[in-house]
Design a protein around this motif. Structure first.
Motif, mmCIF file in Angstrom:
data_model
loop_
_atom_site.group_PDB
_atom_site.id
_atom_site.type_symbol
_atom_site.label_atom_id
_atom_site.label_comp_id
_atom_site.label_asym_id
_atom_site.label_seq_id
_atom_site.Cartn_x
_atom_site.Cartn_y
_atom_site.Cartn_z
ATOM 1 N N ARG A 9 0.850 -1.187 0.000
ATOM 2 C CA ARG A 9 0.000 0.000 0.000
ATOM 3 C C ARG A 9 0.886 1.238 0.000
ATOM 4 N NH1 ARG A 9 -5.132 -1.381 0.497
ATOM 5 N NH2 ARG A 9 -5.620 -3.435 1.367
ATOM 6 N N GLU A 13 -4.384 6.722 -1.152
ATOM 7 C CA GLU A 13 -5.418 5.709 -0.912
ATOM 8 C C GLU A 13 -5.804 5.007 -2.213
ATOM 9 O OE1 GLU A 13 -9.984 5.296 0.860
ATOM 10 O OE2 GLU A 13 -8.964 7.235 0.854
ATOM 11 N N GLY A 14 -5.769 3.677 -2.189
ATOM 12 C CA GLY A 14 -6.159 2.879 -3.348
ATOM 13 C C GLY A 14 -5.060 2.629 -4.342
ATOM 14 N N ASP A 88 -2.411 12.402 -6.185
ATOM 15 C CA ASP A 88 -3.846 12.265 -5.928
ATOM 16 C C ASP A 88 -4.544 13.586 -6.249
ATOM 17 O OD1 ASP A 88 -6.354 11.556 -5.089
ATOM 18 O OD2 ASP A 88 -5.729 10.839 -3.103
ATOM 19 N N GLY A 94 -6.812 13.670 0.861
ATOM 20 C CA GLY A 94 -5.612 13.160 0.199
ATOM 21 C C GLY A 94 -5.169 13.981 -0.997
ATOM 22 N N SER A 97 -1.430 14.397 -2.532
ATOM 23 C CA SER A 97 -0.467 13.394 -2.062
ATOM 24 C C SER A 97 0.331 12.843 -3.234
ATOM 25 C CB SER A 97 -1.189 12.245 -1.343
ATOM 26 O OG SER A 97 -1.886 12.721 -0.220
#
Length: 477
Positions: A9, A13-14, A88, A94, A97
């Motif tokens: 990770r 996010e994702g 991002d 986020g 990022s």
């Protein structure tokens, strides 16, 4: 040369970084670039790719990006090596990022929608490949970030003044000028009904949530071309044909099946083809009400009316969508005409009503049902069927009517309890059969962290709301 398949990770996010096993010998090498069944357990979504693209780059220092397309991407290198950069651009905490990594044939990256992707080649003859889950379209909305953005401060190995870079990429905006990418849209169908009104309140202020009434989008119409469905992440189906007795007539039966079964099947096809989560609201009428205990989600369907049969068929259809939530509920109360409002009105008028006293269930307030829908989506609960009603002791319709009368300050004994057969004895036209037991087991949705509202407390609050609205209307006269 081979290594174990591994996922890491990242701060975005994702965004997932995968190490891929590469098997080589004197002839060259081989790798499984994308393997759904082995990568899903490591966190890779089943993103459903539909197109593959390859970018061949002749010279070292070729730089491309930063592009955020409205689809997910699985990025890898077929030959050569790149310095990859991701920023991002999605709305939220986020935004901005940054993550960077060197990518060669032994590494791949899953890039979720709204995350800008860019790279710089580190070897000549580099082939950069990506699988995407939507076909390229000039109508799609894109977001871009300048590769030289000072806020992101990406440490490109080769200074950009010496890199091969297109004029278009050099002209992209700085981060401060980028419009954040909103989430995929949510469409609420049946937005004019009791549940639709509650969903409007639940999702108020969220610009990516759209509402459509039956006049704006009828489930019995052709849905395939009704929207650019790839822009949507969730469809909440609060639309239904709910006239239980009218469904027993030939015309009513046709309409019930067109909306409750055929329309839901069409929604499920749209959802499956476009990676959309389908939320469908069902009913206790899919059961015959003969069990001596609360109904569980796993109990076999056994409807006894035309309406119930059409809703049961809709449940089967909705379950064909790969990502779906079917919410079975009962005795819904919200804005507009409903049982509680009718009983309160009769109590104020001094009318002594005859009310069915052999059907058992719990009220479900539309606000609570809307809250449950949002909860399941926000916690990404496992797909499947969930019972949703108010909690507390089950009541018959007559017992609920007496509660309403008592809270309106009227003698509850004015409510006369009758059997279902007595109540419908003088009915004109066909009557749909009702389940005698509509109590639904709530254990599964409670296990997701959702706490259904206490039925008695919710009823008292609803009646208080009616009194306040009535008082306000009186003072305005």
């Amino acid at each position: 040369m081979a290594s174990a398949l591994h996922a890491t990770r990242t701060p975005i996010e994702g965004l997932l970084l995968f190490d891929l096993p590469v098997h080589g010998d004197a002839r060259g090498w081989f790798k499984e670039n994308w393997h759904r069944s082995s990568m899903e357990p490591l966190g890779l979504p089943d993103f459903g790719p539909v197109q593959q693209n390859v970018s061949f780059n002749d010279a070292v220092g070729t730089t491309r990006g930063l592009h955020a397309e409205p689809w997910d991407k699985w990025v890898s290198v077929a030959t050569g090596r790149v310095f990859g950069a991701w920023v991002d651009l999605r709305s939220g905490t986020g935004f901005g990022s940054v993550f960077t990594a060197e990518i060669d044939p032994g590494r791949a990256v899953f890039v979720p929608r709204g995350v800008a992707n860019g790279f710089q080649t580190l070897e000549p003859g580099t082939a950069y490949t990506y699988l995407v889950n939507d076909h390229w379209s000039p109508d799609a909305a894109y977001a871009f970030l300048n590769v030289a953005d000072e806020t992101s401060a990406i440490p490109w190995p080769l200074p950009l003044d010496r890199a091969e870079l297109s004029a278009k990429d050099r002209a992209h905006p700085r981060l401060s000028d980028v419009e954040p990418v909103p989430p995929r849209r949510v469409l609420v169908l049946g937005a004019g009904g009791q549940l639709g009104t509650a969903l409007r309140a639940e999702f108020a202020g969220l610009r990516h949530v759209e509402f459509a009434t039956r006049d704006e989008l009828d489930l019995a119409s052709d849905l395939a071309g009704a929207r650019r469905w790839r822009d949507y992440g969730t469809i909440i189906n609060a639309a239904a044909f709910t006239a239980v007795d009218a469904a027993e007539s030939p015309e009513g039966r046709r309409r019930a099946w067109a909306v409750n079964a055929g329309g839901v099947a069409a929604l499920a096809r749209v959802a499956a083809e476009n990676g959309i989560t389908l939320v469908h609201v069902s009913s206790d009428y899919v059961f015959d009400g003969s069990l001596p205990r609360p109904y569980r989600e796993t109990d076999p369907l056994c409807p006894v009316s035309a309406y119930g049969q059409s809703k049961a068929a809709g449940d089967v259809a909705a379950a064909t969508a790969p990502r779906h939530y079917i919410l079975r509920t009962s005795w819904v109360v919200g804005d507009g005409r409903n049982f509680v409002r009718t009983m309160a009105s009769l109590a104020r008028q001094g009318v002594s009503p005859r009310v069915v006293d052999d059907q058992l269930g719990r009220l479900t307030f539309a606000t609570d049902l809307a809250r449950a829908i949002r909860h399941l989506l926000s916690v990404a609960a496992p797909s499947g069927t969930y019972n949703v009603t108010g909690s507390g002791a089950p009541r018959t319709w007559a017992q609920l009517a007496r509660q309403v009368f008592a809270q309106c300050g009227v003698d509850p004994d004015q409510v006369v309890g009758v059997s279902t057969e007595e109540y419908f004895a003088a009915a004109q036209g066909p009557v749909g059969a009702r389940p005698r037991n509509s109590v639904l087991d709530l254990a599964r949705i409670e296990a997701t962290g959702f706490t259904p509202a206490d039925g008695d407390e919710a009823l008292a609050a609803y009646l208080q709301g009616l009194r306040e609205v009535s008082a306000a209307a009186g003072s305005a006269r």
